[in-house]
Enzyme design. Structure first.
Site, short mmCIF file in Angstrom:
data_model
loop_
_atom_site.label_atom_id
_atom_site.label_comp_id
_atom_site.label_asym_id
_atom_site.label_seq_id
_atom_site.Cartn_x
_atom_site.Cartn_y
_atom_site.Cartn_z
N HIS A 1 -25.99 -32.90 3.52
CA HIS A 1 -25.92 -32.21 2.23
C HIS A 1 -27.34 -31.81 1.83
CE1 HIS A 1 -25.32 -31.98 -2.18
NE2 HIS A 1 -24.02 -31.93 -1.96
N LYS B 1 -17.92 -40.25 -7.21
CA LYS B 1 -17.08 -39.94 -6.05
C LYS B 1 -16.23 -41.14 -5.63
CE LYS B 1 -20.26 -36.51 -4.11
NZ LYS B 1 -19.73 -35.23 -4.60
N GLN C 1 -19.93 -39.59 0.62
CA GLN C 1 -18.57 -39.16 0.97
C GLN C 1 -17.78 -40.28 1.62
OE1 GLN C 1 -16.99 -36.48 0.16
NE2 GLN C 1 -18.74 -35.53 -0.84
N CYS D 1 -22.99 -26.93 -0.66
CA CYS D 1 -24.33 -27.52 -0.62
C CYS D 1 -24.68 -27.96 0.80
CB CYS D 1 -24.46 -28.70 -1.59
SG CYS D 1 -24.24 -28.24 -3.30
N ASP E 1 -26.56 -41.64 3.86
CA ASP E 1 -25.95 -41.04 2.68
C ASP E 1 -24.47 -41.39 2.71
OD1 ASP E 1 -24.71 -39.44 0.84
OD2 ASP E 1 -25.51 -37.54 1.60
#
Lengths: 141, 407
Positions: free
Chosen positions: B124, B227, B204, B365, B201
């Site tokens: 991202h 999220k 997600q 993004c 990261d």
């Protein structure tokens, strides 16, 4: 092909109800937008900040705005037809006097102006108004 | 448990106030942000009604209650990530701020001209741009691992780019645009063998799978609360204790100091050193409620349910002419990205919206990824625990009608 002017476009949009109906009509209006020259589909003519790609050309002839625009999205192309109906052939003074957002709101299409920039419509209208401002400040010879 | 067409839905839609208010809505934009269960909203409200005060100071009972709630939330985040110690958790505004923190604190202290930062095309913008800013400041160089046409990472390219010059590997646990889960265990082992640190990261991943930082063995791990069914404005950085202790402050202000004089200041220990100013206390409490709620669910059942929805969708899409799915990696989070031969994704999304089906469209993004895949925009359907097979079927019924309309 129908002439793209504010009155006919408004009549057609007012005749349909519901979001899907209006979206369908935008797709139809997209076909009425004059063809955009392929050679001008270049990055220099892109309007930034749209989810779809939009190309816009602005020129002044005898003091009147000549506009050409296209998008790879049919809905956005339909919105460009609305922009064309409002601004094409207008003088800089008329361009600056026009309340496009108000007109779109009357037509029930204000959500396309949202700050989410999905359609990029605000950026397109801002570019046209800036072009009109530029020629107003520097009178045409 | 709700039973729908014989398939168990692991959570109740009625527990999500926004969904309950919008019975016809099909919310398929969960990778952007998830809807919140009532217990998260209740926890924030209860905090303001019963414990509101500023944290870490003042000698009154509310300040004690607020501090306990805030530090309790930190302990909950630590438990959620299986961190060894709550002091390894720094609260941030979200994933983006957490990565900027690592880049500006650890990165500026550690990186020199010629050092390399290895990222991937799956990442991202939030895991690209902070490193670009750091590269400009330090003269470090960014390298990017390619993706293959199926959306998996080109591991041969990763091993080719990884070298003793590599100081940091930044990698997503799951691509937000196409869902690919790269083989992070292999990436971490190889990076550590070269002496590089690894930032994961997890934005997600956290809603869909157990993220265990001890098992993963990376050095930094970041995620956003919103999220994972929590509030916006709150997220966290997990950082290995010995690294965090050595990192300099990146933002100055109240809370993060030990002693202040105009001759100079000394700083509080980690994690407080990285939390300048009044933190988002109510949001931390809301996040803890979301994590407690999720940890109380059957995570395996949720994963099976969500992946089942994705498989049902992708099987159905295979039968619709003119649909191309991007990202066919065997390991994916529950989302599906697609394009259409006859229609722009934006147009399809507009007509889906007219039928109250919410999806995301655009470059997500992740412009380097879309450039690598050679596609200007994708339409993304992303699932959460409250989605149902009926919703997938309604989407699959609507799509051919919309494509015909746009043909």
């Amino acid at each position: 092909m129908t002439a793209l002017n504010r009155e006919t476009v408004a009549n057609r949009l007012n005749a349909v109800v519901g979001w899907e109906g209006k979206s369908r009509l935008l797709v139809q209006l997209a076909q009425d937008l004059p063809a955009f020259p392929d050679a001008q589909r270049i990055d220099a003519n892109r309007v930034a900040g749209c989810e779809s790609r939009v190309w816009l050309l602005l020129d002044w002839q005898d003091g009147k705005l000549q506009m050409a625009a296209t998008s790879d999205s049919r809905v956005v192309q339909g919105l460009l037809a609305l922009v064309f109906a409002c601004y094409h052939g207008q003088t800089a003074v008329d361009v600056l006097a026009l309340d496009f957002e108000g007109w779109l709101t009357e037509l029930g299409l204000s959500r396309f102006l949202s700050a989410s920039r999905g359609s990029g419509l605000r950026a397109i209208v801002a570019r046209i108004r800036n072009a009109a401002l530029a020629v107003s400040i520097r009178p045409l010879t | 448990m709700t039973i729908l067409q014989g398939i168990h839905c692991p959570v109740e839609r009625a527990d999500f106030p926004l969904l309950a208010r919008n019975p016809g809505l099909i919310y398929f934009d969960n990778a952007a942000t998830a809807q919140k269960p009532a217990c998260v909203l209740d926890a924030e409200r209860a905090y303001y009604e019963t414990a509101n005060a500023n944290v870490h100071r003042a000698a009154h009972r509310l300040a004690v209650a607020a501090t306990e709630a805030f530090e309790g939330a930190r302990a909950t985040v630590a438990r959620f990530l299986n961190a060894t110690n709550p002091d390894e958790i720094v609260f941030t505004r979200g994933t983006t701020e957490a990565i900027n923190l690592v880049a500006q604190s650890w990165g500026r202290a550690q990186l020199r001209a010629g050092d390399e930062i290895l990222l991937t095309e799956l990442d991202h913008h939030a895991n690209i741009v902070p490193w670009q800013l750091l590269a400009q400041q330090t003269g470090a160089v960014i390298r990017a691992v390619r993706v293959l046409a199926d959306g998996t990472l080109d591991l041969a390219h990763f091993h080719e780019l990884l070298s003793p010059r590599t100081r940091l590997v930044g990698c997503t646990l799951a691509s937000n645009a196409i869902g690919t889960m790269p083989p992070v265990a292999q990436i971490i082992a190889a990076a550590h063998a070269q002496g590089a640190k690894v930032l994961l990261d997890a934005a997600q991943a956290v809603a869909h799978q157990v993220v265990d930082v001890q098992k993963l063995g990376a050095d930094f791990c970041v995620f956003s609360g919103h999220k994972v069914y929590g509030p916006t404005g709150i997220g966290a950085l997990w950082c290995r204790c010995e690294i965090l202790e050595a990192m300099p402050p990146w933002q100055g202000g109240g809370e993060m100091i030990d002693q202040v004089s105009f001759a100079g200041s000394t700083f509080a220990p980690a994690p407080t050193r990285f939390e300048a100013g009044t933190p988002p206390i109510a949001q931390a409490v809301g996040l803890a409620a979301a994590l407690d709620w999720l940890m109380a669910q059957d995570r395996n059942a949720i994963a099976l349910h969500e992946n089942g929805l994705r498989d049902r969708l992708e099987a159905g899409l295979g039968a619709i002419p003119g649909v191309q799915v991007f990202g066919t990696a065997p390991d994916k989070v529950p989302l599906t990205a697609m394009t259409f031969t006859q229609a722009h994704p934006y147009d399809v999304a507009q007509f889906l919206d007219a039928r109250d089906i919410a999806v995301r469209v655009g470059s997500h993004c992740a412009q380097p990824l879309l450039a690598a895949l050679g596609v200007p925009a994708l339409l993304r359907v992303s699932f959460a625990a409250y989605n149902t097979p009926e919703e997938v079927d309604r989407f699959l019924a609507a799509l051919p009608e919309i494509l015909e309309l746009l043909a």
